[in-house]
Scaffold this motif. Structure first.
Motif, mmCIF file in Angstrom:
data_model
loop_
_atom_site.group_PDB
_atom_site.id
_atom_site.type_symbol
_atom_site.label_atom_id
_atom_site.label_comp_id
_atom_site.label_asym_id
_atom_site.label_seq_id
_atom_site.Cartn_x
_atom_site.Cartn_y
_atom_site.Cartn_z
ATOM 1 N N VAL A 221 0.861 -1.156 0.033
ATOM 2 C CA VAL A 221 0.033 0.000 -0.144
ATOM 3 C C VAL A 221 1.112 1.149 -0.105
ATOM 4 C CG1 VAL A 221 -1.770 1.075 1.131
ATOM 5 C CG2 VAL A 221 -1.657 -1.357 1.342
ATOM 6 N N ALA A 222 0.477 2.205 -0.870
ATOM 7 C CA ALA A 222 1.080 3.344 -1.075
ATOM 8 C C ALA A 222 0.169 4.603 -0.626
ATOM 9 C CB ALA A 222 1.875 3.809 -2.168
ATOM 10 N N ALA A 223 0.428 5.594 0.228
ATOM 11 C CA ALA A 223 -0.611 6.375 0.289
ATOM 12 C C ALA A 223 0.252 7.973 0.247
ATOM 13 C CB ALA A 223 -0.964 6.747 1.948
ATOM 14 N N LEU A 224 -0.553 8.958 -0.645
ATOM 15 C CA LEU A 224 -0.083 10.148 -1.147
ATOM 16 C C LEU A 224 -0.855 11.588 -0.579
ATOM 17 C CD1 LEU A 224 0.411 8.068 -3.535
ATOM 18 C CD2 LEU A 224 0.968 10.077 -4.562
ATOM 19 N N GLY A 225 -0.121 12.236 -0.012
ATOM 20 C CA GLY A 225 -1.043 13.469 0.586
ATOM 21 C C GLY A 225 -0.332 14.773 0.827
ATOM 22 N N ASP A 226 -0.717 15.708 1.433
ATOM 23 C CA ASP A 226 -0.178 16.965 1.617
ATOM 24 C C ASP A 226 -0.260 17.553 2.641
ATOM 25 O OD1 ASP A 226 -2.086 19.333 1.146
ATOM 26 O OD2 ASP A 226 -3.111 17.732 0.429
ATOM 27 N N ASN A 227 -1.355 17.280 3.475
ATOM 28 C CA ASN A 227 -1.659 18.129 4.597
ATOM 29 C C ASN A 227 -2.009 17.338 5.613
ATOM 30 O OD1 ASN A 227 -2.494 20.436 6.079
ATOM 31 N ND2 ASN A 227 -3.596 21.244 4.300
ATOM 32 N N LEU A 228 -2.356 17.678 7.049
ATOM 33 C CA LEU A 228 -2.187 16.976 8.289
ATOM 34 C C LEU A 228 -3.213 16.109 8.365
ATOM 35 C CD1 LEU A 228 -1.719 20.213 10.575
ATOM 36 C CD2 LEU A 228 0.062 18.699 9.619
ATOM 37 N N ASN A 229 -4.331 16.150 7.834
ATOM 38 C CA ASN A 229 -5.479 14.993 7.867
ATOM 39 C C ASN A 229 -4.984 13.946 7.017
ATOM 40 O OD1 ASN A 229 -5.897 16.279 5.041
ATOM 41 N ND2 ASN A 229 -8.162 15.613 5.057
ATOM 42 N N ASP A 230 -3.689 13.894 6.356
ATOM 43 C CA ASP A 230 -3.117 12.986 5.728
ATOM 44 C C ASP A 230 -2.233 12.142 6.339
ATOM 45 O OD1 ASP A 230 -4.603 13.444 2.938
ATOM 46 O OD2 ASP A 230 -3.117 15.048 2.804
ATOM 47 N N ALA A 231 -1.861 12.539 7.674
ATOM 48 C CA ALA A 231 -0.846 12.193 8.238
ATOM 49 C C ALA A 231 -1.031 10.552 8.703
ATOM 50 C CB ALA A 231 -0.539 12.810 9.838
ATOM 51 N N ALA A 232 -2.139 10.201 9.182
ATOM 52 C CA ALA A 232 -2.740 9.011 9.430
ATOM 53 C C ALA A 232 -2.330 7.821 8.380
ATOM 54 C CB ALA A 232 -4.026 8.864 9.985
ATOM 55 N N GLN A 233 -2.849 8.151 6.930
ATOM 56 C CA GLN A 233 -2.593 7.255 6.091
ATOM 57 C C GLN A 233 -1.038 7.225 5.694
ATOM 58 O OE1 GLN A 233 -4.074 7.939 2.129
ATOM 59 N NE2 GLN A 233 -3.871 10.204 2.065
ATOM 60 N N ILE A 234 -0.419 8.424 5.767
ATOM 61 C CA ILE A 234 1.180 8.300 5.233
ATOM 62 C C ILE A 234 1.610 7.339 6.400
ATOM 63 C CG2 ILE A 234 3.173 9.738 5.368
ATOM 64 C CD1 ILE A 234 1.543 11.605 3.567
ATOM 65 N N LYS A 235 1.538 7.538 7.894
ATOM 66 C CA LYS A 235 2.062 6.621 8.679
ATOM 67 C C LYS A 235 1.627 5.285 8.413
ATOM 68 C CE LYS A 235 0.761 9.391 12.104
ATOM 69 N NZ LYS A 235 0.679 9.632 13.661
ATOM 70 N N ALA A 236 0.296 5.039 8.173
ATOM 71 C CA ALA A 236 -0.156 3.763 8.045
ATOM 72 C C ALA A 236 0.372 2.837 6.862
ATOM 73 C CB ALA A 236 -1.720 3.735 8.091
ATOM 74 N N ALA A 237 0.581 3.564 5.770
ATOM 75 C CA ALA A 237 0.990 2.651 4.466
ATOM 76 C C ALA A 237 2.370 2.160 4.550
ATOM 77 C CB ALA A 237 0.668 3.878 3.309
ATOM 78 N N GLY A 238 2.645 1.263 3.714
ATOM 79 C CA GLY A 238 3.838 0.637 3.735
ATOM 80 C C GLY A 238 5.009 1.544 2.758
ATOM 81 N N VAL A 239 4.462 2.698 2.222
ATOM 82 C CA VAL A 239 4.908 3.491 1.284
ATOM 83 C C VAL A 239 4.389 4.885 1.758
ATOM 84 C CG1 VAL A 239 6.003 4.694 -0.432
ATOM 85 C CG2 VAL A 239 6.195 2.153 -0.238
ATOM 86 N N GLY A 240 4.804 5.726 2.360
ATOM 87 C CA GLY A 240 4.111 7.055 2.639
ATOM 88 C C GLY A 240 4.625 8.146 1.597
ATOM 89 N N VAL A 241 3.943 8.844 1.059
ATOM 90 C CA VAL A 241 4.339 9.966 0.113
ATOM 91 C C VAL A 241 3.922 11.302 0.474
ATOM 92 C CG1 VAL A 241 4.623 10.146 -2.588
ATOM 93 C CG2 VAL A 241 4.347 7.738 -1.654
#
Length: 277
Positions: A221-241
């Motif tokens: 799993v990869a997760a892409l984001g830009d803002n603070l509400n994306d922190a959880a998915q970026i930390k949870a994913a195998g690759v945070g982007v």
């Protein structure tokens, strides 16, 4: 090998005007054709994502998924247009009323209440009105502050407040959390919103919940984001982007920091340059 990409929308996949960069369209279509799942993971209603799915060419998939309301719901959308709410994590009406009331710290506060199928907005600002229009987000204006009508609506997903002054947003966050910290998860997004979900509902946990349903491991799993509400998915994913325009806090959390912004096809940069390498 990445099999599932969870992507934030505003300021990540989408250009500033709400359109989709042509490079992103090509890259996403190739990723899906090769057997991957590209899933919008957004704070918005899943209904507001239909236009983006169409632009990406994903509306004809036999089964397409959207994670919406910051993890409040996982929705399966079929090629025939059928919608199936696979998972939902809502809040009770009394909690929503408390959040709403505490957030009214001054007269120009714009408040959103998301139910499972409708966005209600109280005291909408001109700035927010323009933002909604650019992204083709449907909403219903509330004529007063009485929330009793929500008793007869679908489950409530989250309550958020809009203001262009970050100090006002922080004051709202502090005011709500002073009384409700044990019951809410607080995030910030798009440099204009402070958002409140029920505790335990976030983009990361919902993203991994979907991955498990699809038989996909965390490492895939990869997760892409830009803002603070994306922190959880970026930390949870195998690759945070993090895209190039991401907040410094998000770049610190990410495994990969892209060189391109949302306006330059950042999602395409990740798919073309990092998957399988």
């Amino acid at each position: 090998m990445i099999k599932l990409i969870l992507s934030d929308l505003d300021e990540t996949l989408l250009n500033d005007d709400g359109s989709v960069n042509a490079k992103n369209i090509v890259a996403v279509q190739k990723f899906v054709q090769d057997g991957g799942y590209f899933v919008p993971n957004t704070g918005r209603s899943y209904k507001s994502v239909f236009g983006t799915l169409r632009d990406l060419g994903l509306n004809q998939q036999e089964k397409q998924y959207v994670v919406s309301y910051n993890g409040g719901a996982i929705v399966e959308i079929n090629a025939n247009g059928a919608e199936n709410i696979v998972v939902q994590h809502g809040m009770d009406l009394e909690l929503a009323k408390s959040i709403f009331s505490l957030g009214q710290i001054q007269s120009d506060i714009d408040t959103h209440i998301y139910t499972l199928d409708t966005l209600f907005i109280h005291n909408i600002s001109k700035n927010d009105e323009r933002y909604m229009k650019e992204r083709n987000v449907p909403y219903t204006e509330m004529t007063d502050a009485n929330l009793d009508f929500l008793t007869y609506e679908k489950p409530i997903m989250k309550v958020i407040f809009e203001h262009t002054n970050p100090m006002v947003l922080q004051k709202i966050a502090d005011t709500v959390n002073a009384q409700l910290a044990d019951y809410v998860l607080t995030t910030f997004s798009s440099n204009r919103y402070v958002e409140f979900n029920p505790k335990g509902s976030d983009k990361g946990s919902a993203g991994l919940e979907l991955a498990k349903m699809l038989g996909i491991s965390r490492d895939e799993v990869a997760a892409l984001g830009d803002n603070l509400n994306d922190a959880a998915q970026i930390k949870a994913a195998g690759v945070g982007v993090a895209v190039a325009n991401a907040k410094p806090e998000i770049k610190e959390l990410a495994d990969v920091v892209l060189s391109k912004t949302n306006n330059e096809g950042a999602v395409a940069e990740f798919i073309d340059g990092h998957i399988g390498k």
